[in-house]
Design a protein around this motif. Sequence first.
Motif, short mmCIF file in Angstrom:
data_model
loop_
_atom_site.label_atom_id
_atom_site.label_comp_id
_atom_site.label_asym_id
_atom_site.label_seq_id
_atom_site.Cartn_x
_atom_site.Cartn_y
_atom_site.Cartn_z
N TYR A 164 -5.51 1.32 -7.96
CA TYR A 164 -4.19 0.94 -8.45
C TYR A 164 -3.89 -0.54 -8.22
O TYR A 164 -4.00 -1.03 -7.09
CB TYR A 164 -3.10 1.73 -7.72
CG TYR A 164 -3.01 3.20 -8.08
CD1 TYR A 164 -2.09 3.65 -9.03
CD2 TYR A 164 -3.82 4.13 -7.45
CE1 TYR A 164 -1.98 4.99 -9.34
CE2 TYR A 164 -3.73 5.49 -7.76
CZ TYR A 164 -2.81 5.91 -8.71
OH TYR A 164 -2.70 7.24 -9.02
N GLU A 165 -3.47 -1.22 -9.28
CA GLU A 165 -2.77 -2.48 -9.13
C GLU A 165 -1.37 -2.16 -8.58
O GLU A 165 -0.88 -1.04 -8.75
CB GLU A 165 -2.66 -3.22 -10.46
CG GLU A 165 -3.97 -3.83 -10.94
CD GLU A 165 -4.36 -5.07 -10.14
OE1 GLU A 165 -3.48 -5.67 -9.49
OE2 GLU A 165 -5.55 -5.43 -10.17
N PRO A 166 -0.70 -3.10 -7.93
CA PRO A 166 0.59 -2.76 -7.32
C PRO A 166 1.63 -2.26 -8.31
O PRO A 166 2.38 -1.33 -8.01
CB PRO A 166 1.01 -4.08 -6.65
CG PRO A 166 0.21 -5.14 -7.32
CD PRO A 166 -1.08 -4.50 -7.69
N GLU A 167 1.68 -2.87 -9.50
CA GLU A 167 2.68 -2.45 -10.48
C GLU A 167 2.42 -1.04 -10.99
O GLU A 167 3.36 -0.30 -11.32
CB GLU A 167 2.78 -3.45 -11.64
CG GLU A 167 1.53 -3.58 -12.49
CD GLU A 167 0.60 -4.67 -12.00
OE1 GLU A 167 -0.16 -5.20 -12.83
OE2 GLU A 167 0.64 -4.98 -10.79
N ASP B 236 -5.00 5.15 -2.47
CA ASP B 236 -5.99 4.13 -2.15
C ASP B 236 -6.16 3.98 -0.64
O ASP B 236 -7.28 3.80 -0.14
CB ASP B 236 -5.60 2.78 -2.77
CG ASP B 236 -5.93 2.70 -4.25
OD1 ASP B 236 -6.85 3.42 -4.69
OD2 ASP B 236 -5.28 1.92 -4.96
N LEU B 237 -5.06 4.06 0.10
CA LEU B 237 -5.15 4.04 1.55
C LEU B 237 -5.92 5.25 2.06
O LEU B 237 -6.77 5.14 2.96
CB LEU B 237 -3.75 3.98 2.16
CG LEU B 237 -3.65 4.01 3.68
CD1 LEU B 237 -4.50 2.91 4.32
CD2 LEU B 237 -2.19 3.88 4.11
N ALA B 238 -5.64 6.43 1.48
CA ALA B 238 -6.38 7.64 1.85
C ALA B 238 -7.87 7.46 1.57
O ALA B 238 -8.72 7.89 2.36
CB ALA B 238 -5.82 8.83 1.09
N GLN B 239 -8.19 6.84 0.44
CA GLN B 239 -9.59 6.56 0.12
C GLN B 239 -10.24 5.73 1.22
O GLN B 239 -11.38 5.99 1.63
CB GLN B 239 -9.68 5.79 -1.20
CG GLN B 239 -11.07 5.31 -1.56
CD GLN B 239 -11.05 4.06 -2.44
OE1 GLN B 239 -11.91 3.19 -2.28
NE2 GLN B 239 -10.11 3.95 -3.36
N ALA B 240 -9.53 4.71 1.70
CA ALA B 240 -10.08 3.84 2.74
C ALA B 240 -10.36 4.62 4.02
O ALA B 240 -11.40 4.42 4.68
CB ALA B 240 -9.13 2.68 3.00
#
Length: 325
Positions: A298-301, A206-210
């Motif tokens: 992704y949710e954190p869990e 998700d960070l890569a997506q950002a």
Amino acid sequence: MKIVVIGGSGHIGSFLVPRLVNAGHEVANISRGIRQAYTDTPEWQQVRQVTADREQEDRDGTFGDRIVELGADVVIDLVCFTLDSATALVNRLRGEVGHLLHCGSIWRYGASMKLPIAEGSDSAAAPTDEYGIQKRAIARMLQEETASGGLATTSLHPGHIVGPGWQPIGPLGNLDPSVWETISAGRLLQVPGSGTELMHHVHADDLAQAFEKAVQRREAAAGEDFNIVAPTALTVRGYVGIAASWFAKEPRLEPVSWEEFRRVSAPGHADTSWSHLSRNHCFSIEKAKSLLGYAPRYEPEQAVRESIEWLIDHKQLSVGNLATS
């Protein structure tokens, strides 16, 4: 475009570099050459690998020259930790590169004051540790650089990065593997504080997506800073309860004082827990969603479970069997 990723073999780059290649960019990865990426995908065969010791080249004043020589349109800096290093790079890239993206950290914020914490607000106290102080200073310098008509810059500030290949920050805010053993066995877990303290994770992809979206939307991203986290944050007791369910166990928690927790914890783990839990962080991602189109999967869990499954599969974590999802 031609994109140079500094430190692309780590947590973030393992997901970011293949994304950039798939988007049609020409990618060069600069690393010290001591670690392989966490993802072994065909895209890496199309990446130019450049070995460099940044710390030494920063001292020599040559690191910026190396980047300029690669002729990049975009530079993504994933491993910059001091204002001096960031400033030197900006000064050398000004007029040479179209866009510089920097990986910051949510630790640029100190303890929470109001939740969720939004960029540019008074929702958190100032950082007190040197890492957070430096990350805050870098973000401010980058904004001032772009606002003054200089280099187009963007800083992205991730939460606790999670993904397959490494230990996640666990329910007690540390990296102690025995926490997972205790939860999976259904044993009593001593929890410092009230159990309502918050942690905000983010999956590395998700960070890569950002980062990818910030590259795509340079005009919207230029001069901006963004919190990049999962859609929700976890409390300690919520995290323990979810983790216990993965092993078909009931959560068993015993709140203890921080003094008691320090007494029974292995050296270093209690300090790490305090660093995470005392901040009590929960962040807004509305700015990233609005300007970048950030849409975390992704949710954190979910992110943490993926990490735990990888560790179990690779014999790096000794716990009970996971229940079927």
